[in-house]
Design an enzyme around this catalytic site. Structure first.
Site, PDB file in Angstrom:
ATOM      1  N   ARG A 146     116.625   7.949  42.532  1.00 39.67           N
ATOM      2  CA  ARG A 146     116.588   6.894  43.546  1.00 39.67           C
ATOM      3  C   ARG A 146     117.735   5.904  43.365  1.00 39.67           C
ATOM      4  NH1 ARG A 146     110.626   6.865  45.288  1.00 39.67           N
ATOM      5  NH2 ARG A 146     111.073   5.107  46.610  1.00 39.67           N
ATOM      6  N   TYR A 149     120.469   4.874  46.011  1.00 38.96           N
ATOM      7  CA  TYR A 149     120.004   3.921  47.031  1.00 38.96           C
ATOM      8  C   TYR A 149     119.788   2.544  46.408  1.00 38.96           C
ATOM      9  CZ  TYR A 149     117.041   2.160  50.874  1.00 38.96           C
ATOM     10  OH  TYR A 149     116.497   1.429  51.908  1.00 38.96           O
ATOM     11  N   PRO A 278     107.347   4.134  42.662  1.00 40.63           N
ATOM     12  CA  PRO A 278     106.714   2.868  42.281  1.00 40.63           C
ATOM     13  C   PRO A 278     105.189   2.917  42.480  1.00 40.63           C
ATOM     14  CG  PRO A 278     108.658   2.461  43.624  1.00 40.63           C
ATOM     15  CD  PRO A 278     108.409   3.938  43.664  1.00 40.63           C
TER      16      PRO A 278
END
Ligand code: NAD
Ligand code: UDP
Ligand code: UDP
Length: 320
Positions: A146, A149, A278
């Protein structure tokens, strides 16, 4: 003579989900809008309602290259936003965030134009503080899948604040939390669009992990309203400002709501949780409430119903 209330506004990423709604709002408010988009994840179809309007102009343009136009305000939204899309070409994702920010900030500097950055709750990574407040510096894995990003968006925030300190630019940084609504991409893997499409097709609803991870979902019209309000603040207001709906749901609860609202017979299927997913996400929006007098007004069931109606029509047109 030009109407002084009518502004010329550039929206990068304006053919995407949020961008197309923002363009519509700005045209409705009487402004002239230039939408710059390379159609990586957005489409011309998203701007269909605006295409014949003389106050709307659509440019095919990649923000990693310089752009010379004359505008009063810039909303910088260009960037793929869903994990499937931003991880498809991660190097391009970082370039879009970082080179795109540099170019749009250079443009704003030349024009002395106000510029707003669409940042993200992902700058908090897998947060150790809950709910997330703007003061929190985040917990981001810099080398994970991730990161292209998250770190790209973090670097863009750095650039915005350095352009302010170095060149006195008027900046606004919005940290956007999960937003949903009509014109989400049906195949971009985001949870609301995935679950609705699966429910409408009667396919199993895919919950990643145990479904106890949480998100807080903001309907697109609320979010667009917040962006416009933030842009309208005085020079002293820079953000970063959390924008999102603070009502938190587990992914399991979301699946149940969508099954109920569609009347679907879909079953629930559990799949492995993705890396660095998350566990919890909920914005603290006290700053937005006190500064721009904003809080979301569209409740989840109401927003989901509007989104389901959109996907129902879209899928019917494609023969499901
Ligand atoms: P989206 O993918 O629908 O829109 C992004 C748009 O940017 C697309 O139209 C795409 O074609 C365009 N784009 C991508 N790379 C480009 C480039 N190099 N040059 C020009 N255009 C380019 O996604 P969205 O959900 O509308 O997100 C818009 C912005 O808001 C993004 O910056 C995203 O990071 C941010 N954001 C969205 C959410 C959300 O929940 N939707 C949450 C946090 C942040
Ligand atoms: N830029 C742009 N449009 C403009 C002005 C600048 O796209 O109207 C780009 C330019 O290509 C440059 C970047 O913005 O690479 C940063 O501009 P800045 O003036 O901050 O830096 P410099 O040109 O000094 O590198
Ligand atoms: N998710 C899921 N099933 C799906 C798609 C997503 O359970 O088909 C989960 C995903 O693992 C995450 C949450 O839903 O915990 C939100 O995912 P999304 O990609 O929409 O947004 P983000 O993770 O960027 O908040």
């Amino acid at each position: 003579m030009r109407d002084m209330l009518r502004k010329r506004v550039l929206v990068t990423g304006g053919a995407g989900f949020l961008g197309s709604h923002l363009c519509e709002r700005l045209v409705q408010d009487g402004h002239e809008v230039i939408c710059a988009d390379n159609f990586y994840t957005g489409t011309r179809d998203n701007t269909l309602a605006l295409l014949g309007n003389p106050r709307f102009e659509l440019l095919r343009h990649d923000v990693t290259f310089p752009l010379y136009v004359e505008v009063d305000e810039i909303y910088n939204l260009a960037c793929p936003a869903s994990p499937i899309h931003y991880q498809h070409d991660p190097v391009q994702t970082t370039k879009t965030s970082v080179h795109g920010a540099i170019n749009m900030l250079g443009l704003a500097k030349r024009l002395k134009a106000r510029i707003l950055q669409a940042s993200t709750s992902e700058v908090y990574g897998d947060p150790a503080m809950h709910p997330q407040r703007e003061e929190y510096w985040g917990n981001v894995n810099p080398i994970g899948p991730r990161a292209c990003y998250d770190e790209g968006k973090r670097c863009a925030e750095t650039l915005f604040f350095d352009y302010r300190r170095q060149h006195r630019l008027e900046i606004k940084v919005a940290r956007i939390f999960n937003t949903y609504g009509p014109r989400m991409h049906p195949n971009d893997g985001r949870v609301v669009s995935n679950f609705i499409v699966q429910a409408l097709r009667g396919e199993p609803i895919t919950i990643f992990g145990d479904g106890n991870q949480t998100r807080s979902f903001c309907f697109v019209s609320d979010l667009v309203d917040a962006l416009v309000r933030l842009m309208g603040t005085s020079d002293a207001v820079t953000g970063p400002m959390n924008l999102g709906n603070p009502v938190e749901f587990t992914i399991g609860q979301l699946a149940n709501r969508i099954v109920a609202l569609t009347g679907s017979r879909s079953t629930i299927q559990h799949r492995p949780a993705p890396a660095d997913d998350p566990r919890q996400r909920q914005p603290d929006i006290a700053l937005a409430t006190s500064t721009i007098g904003w809080k979301p007004v569209v409740e989840l069931d109401e927003g989901l119903a509007l989104t389901i109606a959109y996907f129902d029509e879209l899928l019917a047109g494609r023969g499901r």
